[in-house]
Design an enzyme around this catalytic site. Sequence first.
Site, PDB file in Angstrom:
ATOM      1  N   THR A 108       0.818  -1.204   0.000  1.00 28.21           N
ATOM      2  CA  THR A 108       0.000   0.000   0.000  1.00 28.21           C
ATOM      3  C   THR A 108       0.853   1.255   0.000  1.00 28.21           C
ATOM      4  O   THR A 108       0.608   2.195  -0.757  1.00 28.21           O
ATOM      5  CB  THR A 108      -0.925   0.001   1.229  1.00 28.21           C
ATOM      6  OG1 THR A 108      -1.851  -1.096   1.126  1.00 28.21           O
ATOM      7  CG2 THR A 108      -1.710   1.290   1.314  1.00 28.21           C
ATOM      8  N   CYS A 109       1.880   1.309   0.827  1.00 25.20           N
ATOM      9  CA  CYS A 109       2.657   2.544   0.972  1.00 25.20           C
ATOM     10  C   CYS A 109       3.279   2.985  -0.345  1.00 25.20           C
ATOM     11  O   CYS A 109       3.137   4.131  -0.756  1.00 25.20           O
ATOM     12  CB  CYS A 109       3.735   2.361   2.029  1.00 25.20           C
ATOM     13  SG  CYS A 109       4.746   3.847   2.252  1.00 25.20           S
ATOM     14  N   CYS A 113       1.236   6.067   1.001  1.00 27.21           N
ATOM     15  CA  CYS A 113       1.970   7.234   1.485  1.00 27.21           C
ATOM     16  C   CYS A 113       2.917   7.838   0.462  1.00 27.21           C
ATOM     17  O   CYS A 113       3.067   9.066   0.416  1.00 27.21           O
ATOM     18  CB  CYS A 113       2.717   6.889   2.769  1.00 27.21           C
ATOM     19  SG  CYS A 113       3.549   5.308   2.779  1.00 27.21           S
ATOM     20  N   LYS A 119       0.853   9.565  -2.424  1.00 21.69           N
ATOM     21  CA  LYS A 119       0.061  10.623  -1.780  1.00 21.69           C
ATOM     22  C   LYS A 119       0.953  11.796  -1.375  1.00 21.69           C
ATOM     23  O   LYS A 119       0.571  12.959  -1.540  1.00 21.69           O
ATOM     24  CB  LYS A 119      -0.659  10.057  -0.565  1.00 21.69           C
ATOM     25  CG  LYS A 119      -1.556  11.051   0.153  1.00 21.69           C
ATOM     26  CD  LYS A 119      -2.387  10.355   1.218  1.00 21.69           C
ATOM     27  CE  LYS A 119      -1.521   9.615   2.201  1.00 21.69           C
ATOM     28  NZ  LYS A 119      -2.310   8.936   3.251  1.00 21.69           N
ATOM     29  N   ALA A 173      -1.437 -16.477  -2.562  1.00 26.32           N
ATOM     30  CA  ALA A 173      -1.110 -17.631  -1.731  1.00 26.32           C
ATOM     31  C   ALA A 173      -2.159 -17.785  -0.635  1.00 26.32           C
ATOM     32  O   ALA A 173      -2.598 -16.800  -0.038  1.00 26.32           O
ATOM     33  CB  ALA A 173       0.273 -17.458  -1.112  1.00 26.32           C
ATOM     34  N   TYR A 221      -6.127  10.146   9.210  1.00 29.85           N
ATOM     35  CA  TYR A 221      -4.988  10.540   8.377  1.00 29.85           C
ATOM     36  C   TYR A 221      -5.376  10.669   6.904  1.00 29.85           C
ATOM     37  O   TYR A 221      -5.101  11.677   6.250  1.00 29.85           O
ATOM     38  CB  TYR A 221      -3.905   9.462   8.423  1.00 29.85           C
ATOM     39  CG  TYR A 221      -3.045   9.367   9.642  1.00 29.85           C
ATOM     40  CD1 TYR A 221      -1.728   9.800   9.607  1.00 29.85           C
ATOM     41  CD2 TYR A 221      -3.505   8.789  10.812  1.00 29.85           C
ATOM     42  CE1 TYR A 221      -0.896   9.676  10.707  1.00 29.85           C
ATOM     43  CE2 TYR A 221      -2.689   8.652  11.914  1.00 29.85           C
ATOM     44  CZ  TYR A 221      -1.381   9.099  11.864  1.00 29.85           C
ATOM     45  OH  TYR A 221      -0.574   8.964  12.944  1.00 29.85           O
ATOM     46  N   GLU A 232      -5.505  14.153   4.786  1.00 32.53           N
ATOM     47  CA  GLU A 232      -4.461  14.412   3.803  1.00 32.53           C
ATOM     48  C   GLU A 232      -5.027  14.600   2.404  1.00 32.53           C
ATOM     49  O   GLU A 232      -4.635  15.535   1.679  1.00 32.53           O
ATOM     50  CB  GLU A 232      -3.431  13.289   3.838  1.00 32.53           C
ATOM     51  CG  GLU A 232      -2.615  13.299   5.127  1.00 32.53           C
ATOM     52  CD  GLU A 232      -1.632  12.151   5.236  1.00 32.53           C
ATOM     53  OE1 GLU A 232      -0.761  12.211   6.111  1.00 32.53           O
ATOM     54  OE2 GLU A 232      -1.747  11.180   4.449  1.00 32.53           O
ATOM     55  N   ARG A 284      -9.008  11.723  15.642  1.00 29.27           N
ATOM     56  CA  ARG A 284      -9.208  11.132  16.967  1.00 29.27           C
ATOM     57  C   ARG A 284      -7.896  10.531  17.478  1.00 29.27           C
ATOM     58  O   ARG A 284      -7.170   9.883  16.743  1.00 29.27           O
ATOM     59  CB  ARG A 284     -10.284  10.035  16.884  1.00 29.27           C
ATOM     60  CG  ARG A 284     -10.568   9.350  18.215  1.00 29.27           C
ATOM     61  CD  ARG A 284     -11.818   8.485  18.081  1.00 29.27           C
ATOM     62  NE  ARG A 284     -11.691   7.514  17.000  1.00 29.27           N
ATOM     63  CZ  ARG A 284     -11.169   6.291  17.152  1.00 29.27           C
ATOM     64  NH1 ARG A 284     -10.716   5.905  18.326  1.00 29.27           N
ATOM     65  NH2 ARG A 284     -11.102   5.461  16.128  1.00 29.27           N
ATOM     66  N   GLY A 315     -12.041   4.179   7.050  1.00 31.05           N
ATOM     67  CA  GLY A 315     -11.423   3.078   7.778  1.00 31.05           C
ATOM     68  C   GLY A 315     -10.859   2.020   6.854  1.00 31.05           C
ATOM     69  O   GLY A 315     -11.107   2.017   5.640  1.00 31.05           O
ATOM     70  N   ASP A 364      -0.179  -4.098   9.129  1.00 28.84           N
ATOM     71  CA  ASP A 364      -1.561  -3.704   9.362  1.00 28.84           C
ATOM     72  C   ASP A 364      -2.497  -4.874   9.605  1.00 28.84           C
ATOM     73  O   ASP A 364      -3.559  -4.702  10.217  1.00 28.84           O
ATOM     74  CB  ASP A 364      -2.085  -2.900   8.163  1.00 28.84           C
ATOM     75  CG  ASP A 364      -1.422  -1.542   8.036  1.00 28.84           C
ATOM     76  OD1 ASP A 364      -0.500  -1.251   8.827  1.00 28.84           O
ATOM     77  OD2 ASP A 364      -1.824  -0.769   7.151  1.00 28.84           O
ATOM     78  N   HIS A 376      19.229  29.348  15.047  1.00 30.00           N
ATOM     79  CA  HIS A 376      18.472  30.573  14.815  1.00 30.00           C
ATOM     80  C   HIS A 376      18.827  31.183  13.449  1.00 30.00           C
ATOM     81  O   HIS A 376      19.990  31.162  13.056  1.00 30.00           O
ATOM     82  CB  HIS A 376      18.818  31.578  15.922  1.00 30.00           C
ATOM     83  CG  HIS A 376      18.103  32.884  15.792  1.00 30.00           C
ATOM     84  ND1 HIS A 376      16.762  33.024  16.108  1.00 30.00           N
ATOM     85  CD2 HIS A 376      18.536  34.104  15.378  1.00 30.00           C
ATOM     86  CE1 HIS A 376      16.411  34.277  15.899  1.00 30.00           C
ATOM     87  NE2 HIS A 376      17.465  34.956  15.451  1.00 30.00           N
ATOM     88  N   GLU A 379      13.562  26.159  16.807  1.00 30.02           N
ATOM     89  CA  GLU A 379      14.308  26.603  17.979  1.00 30.02           C
ATOM     90  C   GLU A 379      13.387  26.829  19.182  1.00 30.02           C
ATOM     91  O   GLU A 379      13.827  26.796  20.342  1.00 30.02           O
ATOM     92  CB  GLU A 379      15.093  27.872  17.682  1.00 30.02           C
ATOM     93  CG  GLU A 379      14.254  29.109  17.481  1.00 30.02           C
ATOM     94  CD  GLU A 379      15.101  30.336  17.180  1.00 30.02           C
ATOM     95  OE1 GLU A 379      15.766  30.846  18.114  1.00 30.02           O
ATOM     96  OE2 GLU A 379      15.113  30.773  16.013  1.00 30.02           O
TER      97      GLU A 379
END
Length: 460
Positions: free
Chosen positions: A42-43, A48, A51, A115, A180, A184, A207, A263, A304, A437, A442
């Site tokens: 998925t990632c 992610c 995205k 499989a 998330y 996003e 949440r 979800g 997951d 700085h 900082e």
Amino acid sequence: MSAYDVDLFVIGGGSGGVRAARIAAGYGARVMLAEEYRVGGTCVIRGCVPKKLMVYAGRFADEFEDAAGFGWTVERPRFDWSVLKRRRDAEVARLEGIYDTNLMRAGVDVVPERAVIEDPHTIRLLGSDRVVRAERILIAVGAHPVKEPAVPGIELAITSNEVFELESLPARILVIGGGYIAVEFAGVFAALGSRTTLLHRGDRLLRGFDDEVRDALAEAYGQRMDLRLGRTLAQIDRHADGLCARLDDGSEILVDQVLVATGRRPNVAGLGLDQAGIETDAAGAIPVDAYSQTRVPSIYAVGDVTNRANLTPVAIREGHAFADTVYGGKPSCVDHRLIPTAVFSTPEIGIVGHTEATAREIYGTIDVYKARFRPMKATLSGREERILMKVLVDCASDRVVGVHIFGHDAGEVIQAVGIAVTMGATKADFDRTIAVHPTAAEELVTMRVPEVTKHPVGSG
């Protein structure tokens, strides 16, 4: 002769499964990995990575607008969805190739088939009807998005899987959810120019996050899009000029796409868990111990599908720990209590450790240090933007037990802060660190006086 064809059979070619397979093979194990779709999971394929590339694309809109305050004259920018999609998809394919190459170099036998488990040591590959005997099986099949609530017309909506296949940028989009993924994608589409509505049944987004961060996000998103909290979807109908989403209060929203991000569920259907004697929990996840072992000694699970902490870096760490434990002679388990994480909203969120409410419950009296300020860049751009930084300290030990950042590059900053908090840094450690700085970060080492001391819940 071994009684098994392989030492380890990995089901699933996502981040957790790939890492486990590579590390186990590096220890000398004979490893086979089955992935029925695309290696990367998925990632890499539809999560992610693509995205985040879309997040970057959306943020250029702010950059073009802000440039004028610094003396730049920028002609009216024009966005081309097809260019972004083509280049994004090419990058995903490149990464997939790297995953394949790394597995091959490690000596892992990769089979592009589905499989299923037939018993604690037997796997059947459905494409070739081949049977493989393995000393151990690792399940790393991840999760899939679900369309909830199951209201009339929900089949007309898309999920976070299909959103990457859109051939054009929707002029109007309704995003449903408050986690998330919803946050996003709503930020992405709003930034790219879609008229965006974000719908969430709760009174706050995200949440489990600190309430002040949640409120800051709601304020920022309320300026960027149509944010509707405390409302639910009742029905979706197809009209001649789009999709009509009817809400529980009777109001209607006409859009071109409805994206449901409410979800995800573990990918356990048809996996053959019952044949191996494994029962899933109420959420459909595979229960495992601290070392990712199921109740069947020869079968493990990571990522997951176990529903412990559904984040790619966690799955990678679990896969690595499994291989170290079983094949490397280095027993290792993952501490899921302290996980730095980021939400790539705009503005961004980075957190590590406890929320203020949870810290009060666990530690009793805590000091809360806060900084709210306008970032230096906004002073010339004129953008009405505020950064929130919050440091939570256990009064008894002086240890920093939570850091929350809302603002530009929060994800980058929290990765470094996460090292310190994971090592058990105290507020005194933060204080004696010399500031860089001028930077926004900082502020994390210059806060000297707590805004407030919070006592245990119920103590008055």
